[in-house]
Design a protein around this motif. Structure first.
Motif, mmCIF file in Angstrom:
data_model
loop_
_atom_site.group_PDB
_atom_site.id
_atom_site.type_symbol
_atom_site.label_atom_id
_atom_site.label_comp_id
_atom_site.label_asym_id
_atom_site.label_seq_id
_atom_site.Cartn_x
_atom_site.Cartn_y
_atom_site.Cartn_z
ATOM 1 N N LEU A 310 -5.955 13.692 13.966
ATOM 2 C CA LEU A 310 -5.217 15.612 13.287
ATOM 3 C C LEU A 310 -5.355 16.713 14.224
ATOM 4 O O LEU A 310 -4.443 17.891 14.071
ATOM 5 C CB LEU A 310 -4.588 15.552 12.354
ATOM 6 N N GLY A 311 -6.475 16.739 15.187
ATOM 7 C CA GLY A 311 -6.978 18.172 15.185
ATOM 8 C C GLY A 311 -7.306 19.560 14.383
ATOM 9 O O GLY A 311 -7.380 21.250 14.208
ATOM 10 N N LEU A 312 -7.375 18.878 12.566
ATOM 11 C CA LEU A 312 -7.776 19.732 11.543
ATOM 12 C C LEU A 312 -9.739 19.305 11.454
ATOM 13 O O LEU A 312 -10.033 19.780 10.860
ATOM 14 C CB LEU A 312 -7.341 19.152 10.072
ATOM 15 N N LYS A 313 -10.127 20.363 12.323
ATOM 16 C CA LYS A 313 -11.510 20.356 11.990
ATOM 17 C C LYS A 313 -12.208 21.866 10.920
ATOM 18 O O LYS A 313 -12.846 20.779 10.118
ATOM 19 C CB LYS A 313 -11.453 21.815 13.592
ATOM 20 N N LYS A 314 -11.500 22.087 10.769
ATOM 21 C CA LYS A 314 -11.722 23.600 9.269
ATOM 22 C C LYS A 314 -11.024 22.644 7.792
ATOM 23 O O LYS A 314 -11.706 22.215 7.057
ATOM 24 C CB LYS A 314 -10.913 24.354 8.978
ATOM 25 N N GLU A 315 -10.252 21.377 7.993
ATOM 26 C CA GLU A 315 -9.724 20.921 7.064
ATOM 27 C C GLU A 315 -11.185 19.914 6.678
ATOM 28 O O GLU A 315 -11.893 19.203 5.456
ATOM 29 C CB GLU A 315 -8.563 20.295 6.839
ATOM 30 N N ALA A 316 -10.968 19.000 7.878
ATOM 31 C CA ALA A 316 -12.337 17.825 8.038
ATOM 32 C C ALA A 316 -13.786 18.669 7.822
ATOM 33 O O ALA A 316 -14.508 17.700 6.568
ATOM 34 C CB ALA A 316 -11.971 17.530 9.485
#
Ligand code: IPM
Ligand code: MG
Length: 360
Positions: A310-316
Motif C-alpha cells: 500500500l506504500g504506507l511507510k509511516k503507518e507501517a
C-alpha cells in the motif's frame, strides 16, 4: 487512501490471529484516515471441507483483485493423511504460483526486549538483523515430473529441481536491491558442489554482482550456512536462496530469535501486483481455539503489507513501533514468556497493540 485487503484466515490458529490483524489494521486506518475494505476467503483445510479443493476459484479471484492478501496458516492433522487426494498446502502453493509472488522476504530480527527468549547465548544473538529472500515459485516445489512412480515393479517417487535463468535473475536482483538499502552485504546460498541448478544459480548471481560493486557478495554452501546461522548469526545481512533451502534455513533462523510466533513475511511479485503476507509459523493445531496464540507475527506481516503493497511507510512504522513498545513493557504471550512471567492471550495482545497505536 482506499485499499482492498483479502484476508485468508485458513486453519488452526489462523482465524484467531487474523482477527487481531483485522482489528489492528482497522485501528491504523482510522487513525491515519484511510479506508480499508476487507474480504475473506477460504484456503487450506477449511476450503477442502467446504469445497473439496484447497484453493477455491472464488478465493483466488478475491486475492488477484485485492491490493494485498493477508494469510493466517494452513494445514493440520485432520488433513495430513499422505494418501489424501488434496492437501491444504497445495492451496498455498497454488496461490503463490497464481499470484506470481516469486520473492519471499523473511526478516529475522532479534529485538532487544526478547534477547532472552533465544536459546542461543545473548552475546551471540544481540543485534541480529537478517533478511532472508527465498525464491518462492520454482525449484523442487513446482518442478515436473513430480509424483509416485513404479520402477521394475517397485514403488518409487520423483521430484524435479529445475531453475531457469530468468527465475534466478529476478529474485537475486531483488535481493541485491534490498541489500543496497541495508548493510550492503549479500550471501547467496546454494549447493554448487553437488547440484547443477546451484551452479547455474551461482553463475547468474556473479553476473548480477558485477552491476552492484557497492554490495559485498559471498557464496556459501547450504550446509555451511546452516552452521554459520548458529555460530555467527550477526554476520549476515541479506541471504538469498532457492525455494527449498530457504524454507529450511528460515525456520532455523527463526529459532535464533527464540520465537517462531514473532516472524512475519512478505511474498512479492511484479510491481503493481498484490503481495501475499503471512506469519512464517504454521497453524499450531495443538493450541488452536484456545486464544493463546501469539498474533505478533501476523501484526508485523500486516506492517509489511502496509509498507510494500500500500506504500504506507509511516503507518507501517507506526504499527512496528507499537509492537515494540508493547514488548518493551513486558507484554508476553506464552511462547515468548520466560518461566514465571505473566502471560496474556491473543486478543489481549492485539488490544495492547491497538492501545499503543493511539499513544503517539
Ligand atoms: C512455509 C511453509 C510452507 C512451505 C508449507 C506450508 C507448504 O513451510 O511457508 O515455509 O514449505 O513453503
Ligand atoms: Mg516452512
Amino acid at each position: 487512501m482506499n485499499a482492498t485487503i483479502t484476508l485468508l484466515p485458513g486453519d488452526g490458529i489462523g482465524p484467531e490471529i487474523v482477527a487481531e490483524a483485522r482489528r489492528v489494521l482497522e485501528a491504523v486506518a482510522k487513525r491515519h484516515e484511510h479506508t480499508f475494505t476487507f474480504h475473506e476467503g477460504l484456503i487450506g483445510g477449511c476450503a477442502i471441507d467446504a469445497h473439496e479443493t484447497a484453493l477455491p476459484e472464488e478465493t483466488l479471484g478475491l486475492c488477484l483483485s485485492a491490493d494485498a492478501v493477508l494469510l493466517g496458516a494452513v494445514g493440520g492433522p485432520r488433513w495430513s493423511d499422505p494418501k489424501a487426494a488434496v492437501r491444504p498446502e497445495q492451496g498455498l502453493l497454488a496461490l503463490r504460483k497464481a499470484m506470481g509472488v516469486f520473492a519471499n522476504l523473511r526478516p529475522v530480527q532479534v529485538l532487544d526486549a526478547l534477547v532472552d527468549a533465544s536459546p542461543l547465548r545473548p552475546e551471540r544473538v544481540r543485534g541480529v538483523d537478517i533478511l532472508i529472500v527465498r525464491e518462492l515459485t520454482g525449484g523442487l516445489y513446482f518442478g515436473q515430473p513430480q509424483g509416485p512412480e513404479v520402477i521394475d515393479g517397485r514403488r518409487a517417487a520423483v521430484d524435479t529441481l529445475r531453475y531457469k535463468e530468468d527465475e534466478i535473475r529476478r529474485v537475486v536482483q531483488l535481493a541485491f536491491d534490498l541489500a543496497r538499502t541495508r548493510r550492503k552485504k549479500l550471501t547467496s546460498v546454494d549447493k554448487a558442489n553437488v547440484l547443477a541448478s546451484s551452479r547455474l544459480w551461482r553463475e547468474i548471481t556473479h553476473e548480477i554482482a558485477a552491476g552492484y560493486p557497492d554490495v559485498e557478495c559471498e557464496d556459501i554452501l547450504v550446509d555451511a550456512c546452516a552452521m554459520f546461522l548458529i555460530n555467527r548469526p550477526a554476520d549476515f545481512d541479506v541471504i538469498v536462496t532457492e525455494n527449498m533451502f530457504g524454507d529450511i534455513l528460515s525456520d532455523e533462523a527463526s529459532m535464533i530469535t527464540g520465537s517462531l510466533g514473532m516472524l512475519p513475511s512478505a511474498s512479492l511479485g511484479l510491481p503493481g501486483m498484490p503481495g501475499l503476507y503471512e506469519p512464517i509459523h504454521g497453524s499450531a493445531p495443538d493450541i488452536a481455539g484456545q486464544g493463546i496464540a501469539n498474533p505478533l507475527a501476523t501484526l508485523l506481516s500486516s506492517a509489511m503489507l502496509l509498507r510494500s503493497s500500500l506504500g504506507l511507510k509511516k503507518e507501517a512504522a507506526h504499527l512496528e513501533a507499537a509492537v515494540n513498545r508493547v514488548l518493551g513493557r513486558g507484554a508476553r504471550t506464552a511462547d515468548i514468556a520466560r518461566s514465571g512471567e505473566p502471560v496474556i492471550g491473543t486478543r489481549q495482545m492485539g488490544q495492547c497493540v491497538i492501545d499503543a497505536l493511539s499513544e503517539v
